[in-house]
Design a protein around this motif. Structure first.
Motif, PDB file in Angstrom:
ATOM      1  N   PHE A   1      -8.308   4.344  -1.914  1.00 21.51           N
ATOM      2  CA  PHE A   1      -7.861   3.084  -1.325  1.00 21.51           C
ATOM      3  C   PHE A   1      -8.789   1.935  -1.723  1.00 21.51           C
ATOM      4  O   PHE A   1     -10.016   2.106  -1.786  1.00 21.51           O
ATOM      5  CB  PHE A   1      -7.805   3.198   0.197  1.00 21.51           C
ATOM      6  CG  PHE A   1      -6.704   4.098   0.674  1.00 21.51           C
ATOM      7  CD1 PHE A   1      -5.391   3.669   0.706  1.00 21.51           C
ATOM      8  CD2 PHE A   1      -6.984   5.402   1.078  1.00 21.51           C
ATOM      9  CE1 PHE A   1      -4.365   4.507   1.121  1.00 21.51           C
ATOM     10  CE2 PHE A   1      -5.976   6.243   1.507  1.00 21.51           C
ATOM     11  CZ  PHE A   1      -4.666   5.805   1.531  1.00 21.51           C
ATOM     12  N   ALA A   2      -8.197   0.782  -1.977  1.00 20.10           N
ATOM     13  CA  ALA A   2      -8.968  -0.402  -2.337  1.00 20.10           C
ATOM     14  C   ALA A   2      -9.801  -0.867  -1.145  1.00 20.10           C
ATOM     15  O   ALA A   2      -9.490  -0.541   0.008  1.00 20.10           O
ATOM     16  CB  ALA A   2      -8.022  -1.522  -2.788  1.00 20.10           C
ATOM     17  N   PRO A   3     -10.864  -1.636  -1.400  1.00 19.14           N
ATOM     18  CA  PRO A   3     -11.701  -2.131  -0.296  1.00 19.14           C
ATOM     19  C   PRO A   3     -10.951  -3.129   0.575  1.00 19.14           C
ATOM     20  O   PRO A   3      -9.834  -3.542   0.245  1.00 19.14           O
ATOM     21  CB  PRO A   3     -12.874  -2.798  -1.032  1.00 19.14           C
ATOM     22  CG  PRO A   3     -12.342  -3.118  -2.387  1.00 19.14           C
ATOM     23  CD  PRO A   3     -11.361  -2.043  -2.720  1.00 19.14           C
TER      24      PRO A   3
ATOM     25  N   SER B   1      -1.960   9.404  -1.478  1.00 21.26           N
ATOM     26  CA  SER B   1      -2.858   9.992  -0.485  1.00 21.26           C
ATOM     27  C   SER B   1      -2.268  11.280   0.080  1.00 21.26           C
ATOM     28  O   SER B   1      -2.951  12.312   0.159  1.00 21.26           O
ATOM     29  CB  SER B   1      -3.114   8.982   0.642  1.00 21.26           C
ATOM     30  OG  SER B   1      -3.830   9.562   1.706  1.00 21.26           O
ATOM     31  N   PHE B   2      -1.008  11.234   0.463  1.00 20.41           N
ATOM     32  CA  PHE B   2      -0.364  12.441   0.993  1.00 20.41           C
ATOM     33  C   PHE B   2      -0.152  13.483  -0.102  1.00 20.41           C
ATOM     34  O   PHE B   2      -0.250  14.690   0.155  1.00 20.41           O
ATOM     35  CB  PHE B   2       0.948  12.083   1.679  1.00 20.41           C
ATOM     36  CG  PHE B   2       0.778  11.688   3.122  1.00 20.41           C
ATOM     37  CD1 PHE B   2       0.974  12.613   4.137  1.00 20.41           C
ATOM     38  CD2 PHE B   2       0.397  10.401   3.464  1.00 20.41           C
ATOM     39  CE1 PHE B   2       0.796  12.258   5.470  1.00 20.41           C
ATOM     40  CE2 PHE B   2       0.217  10.036   4.789  1.00 20.41           C
ATOM     41  CZ  PHE B   2       0.410  10.975   5.804  1.00 20.41           C
TER      42      PHE B   2
ATOM     43  N   LEU C   1       0.825  -1.213   0.000  1.00 19.92           N
ATOM     44  CA  LEU C   1       0.000   0.000   0.000  1.00 19.92           C
ATOM     45  C   LEU C   1       0.860   1.264   0.000  1.00 19.92           C
ATOM     46  O   LEU C   1       0.356   2.368   0.172  1.00 19.92           O
ATOM     47  CB  LEU C   1      -0.964   0.011   1.204  1.00 19.92           C
ATOM     48  CG  LEU C   1      -2.262   0.810   1.067  1.00 19.92           C
ATOM     49  CD1 LEU C   1      -3.215   0.122   0.108  1.00 19.92           C
ATOM     50  CD2 LEU C   1      -2.933   1.003   2.415  1.00 19.92           C
ATOM     51  N   SER C   2       2.168   1.102  -0.197  1.00 19.57           N
ATOM     52  CA  SER C   2       3.069   2.238  -0.046  1.00 19.57           C
ATOM     53  C   SER C   2       2.848   3.308  -1.109  1.00 19.57           C
ATOM     54  O   SER C   2       2.929   4.511  -0.813  1.00 19.57           O
ATOM     55  CB  SER C   2       4.529   1.768  -0.073  1.00 19.57           C
ATOM     56  OG  SER C   2       4.824   1.054  -1.260  1.00 19.57           O
TER      57      SER C   2
ATOM     58  N   ASP D   1     -10.832   1.007   6.960  1.00 22.00           N
ATOM     59  CA  ASP D   1     -11.395   2.290   7.398  1.00 22.00           C
ATOM     60  C   ASP D   1     -10.434   3.412   7.023  1.00 22.00           C
ATOM     61  O   ASP D   1      -9.734   3.945   7.888  1.00 22.00           O
ATOM     62  CB  ASP D   1     -11.639   2.251   8.911  1.00 22.00           C
ATOM     63  CG  ASP D   1     -12.267   3.534   9.442  1.00 22.00           C
ATOM     64  OD1 ASP D   1     -12.726   4.376   8.630  1.00 22.00           O
ATOM     65  OD2 ASP D   1     -12.295   3.699  10.687  1.00 22.00           O
ATOM     66  N   PRO D   2     -10.387   3.794   5.740  1.00 19.26           N
ATOM     67  CA  PRO D   2      -9.408   4.795   5.323  1.00 19.26           C
ATOM     68  C   PRO D   2      -9.502   6.106   6.089  1.00 19.26           C
ATOM     69  O   PRO D   2      -8.486   6.614   6.596  1.00 19.26           O
ATOM     70  CB  PRO D   2      -9.716   4.984   3.835  1.00 19.26           C
ATOM     71  CG  PRO D   2     -10.367   3.717   3.402  1.00 19.26           C
ATOM     72  CD  PRO D   2     -11.154   3.264   4.598  1.00 19.26           C
ATOM     73  N   ALA D   3     -10.694   6.661   6.204  1.00 23.16           N
ATOM     74  CA  ALA D   3     -10.834   7.955   6.879  1.00 23.16           C
ATOM     75  C   ALA D   3     -10.448   7.847   8.346  1.00 23.16           C
ATOM     76  O   ALA D   3      -9.693   8.677   8.872  1.00 23.16           O
ATOM     77  CB  ALA D   3     -12.261   8.467   6.733  1.00 23.16           C
TER      78      ALA D   3
END
Length: 239
Positions: A205-207, A19-20, A12-13, A157-159
């Motif tokens: 982000f993927a599920p 994301s950033f 996920l890097s 839970d991305p958020a």
């Protein structure tokens, strides 16, 4: 703020870097020490000539840039680092001045994903032993336990997990971190066409992941060696 995100490959890097990068206040750098690592280790990775032609191979120059002026006038500098790039010849003093975070993923998932790109991966390839070594070194140098976050928790839970991560490093949370444009990022390393085609298709982000993959017999020894390292870091992970 300068953030060093220490992650093994297939973990996920790249999505975290995107994301950033979606934050208006953040510049990103994709695997600063990859080219110096390849130059000094002699490892024959894909796109080697292109990497040497376009990326900085002097580790001292790279280390200085890690602590130097943040690009594009931003106030946050997110650096995606791979632990296994930090071989003995790499400078490490710069790490003590970073906000260090460790991104982990269950090694069964890492090994299964990595094997699709590089046949018969080794324990060294996935970098988890060096990740633990760096974790302990940084904890000693900085006098506190670095932040650890599990990629599976982010996908569930991305958020929620990004809020917890931002709180842990004293960075205001920005909901822009939840999505990004498809097609990659201008700061992708030269190696991106080989390693990133799938994440280029993403816009977030993927599920959540399903059951752990069952690895073939010849990869089981690597998994058994990697599991204690993962479990050691997982005890410190944000929940």
């Amino acid at each position: 703020m300068r953030i060093a995100m220490w992650s093994g490959p297939r973990n996920l890097s790249t999505a975290m870097m995107y994301s950033f990068a979606a934050r208006a206040d953040c510049a990103v750098w994709d695997e600063p020490f990859y080219a110096p690592f390849l130059k000094q280790s002699g490892r024959q990775d894909p796109m080697l000539e292109e990497i040497f032609a376009q990326e900085e191979t002097n580790p001292d120059i790279v280390a200085a840039r890690c602590l130097g002026e943040i690009p594009h006038g931003k106030t946050v500098f997110y650096q995606k680092h791979m632990p296994h790039h930090m071989i003995a010849t790499m400078p490490r003093a710069w790490i003590a001045d970073m906000v260090n975070v460790f991104l982990i993923r269950h090694p069964a998932r890492v090994i299964a994903s990595y094997a699709k790109k590089r046949e018969n991966p080794t324990l060294e390839d996935i970098g988890i032993e060096m990740q633990v070594s760096l974790f302990e070194e940084i904890r000693t140098r900085q006098g506190h336990t670095p932040v650890v976050i599990d990629s599976s928790d982010i996908r569930r839970d991305p958020a929620g997990m990004l809020k917890k991560l931002c709180q842990a490093i004293n960075l205001p949370y920005d909901p822009a971190m939840l999505s990004w444009p498809a097609g990659g990022h201008a700061c992708d390393g030269v190696w991106a066409p080989h390693w990133y085609p799938e994440v280029w298709k993403s816009t977030g982000f993927a599920p959540p992941e399903g059951d752990l993959p069952i690895l073939p017999a010849h990869l089981q020894p690597i998994l058994q060696q990697a599991l204690p390292c993962y479990e050691r870091l997982a005890t410190h992970a944000l929940k």
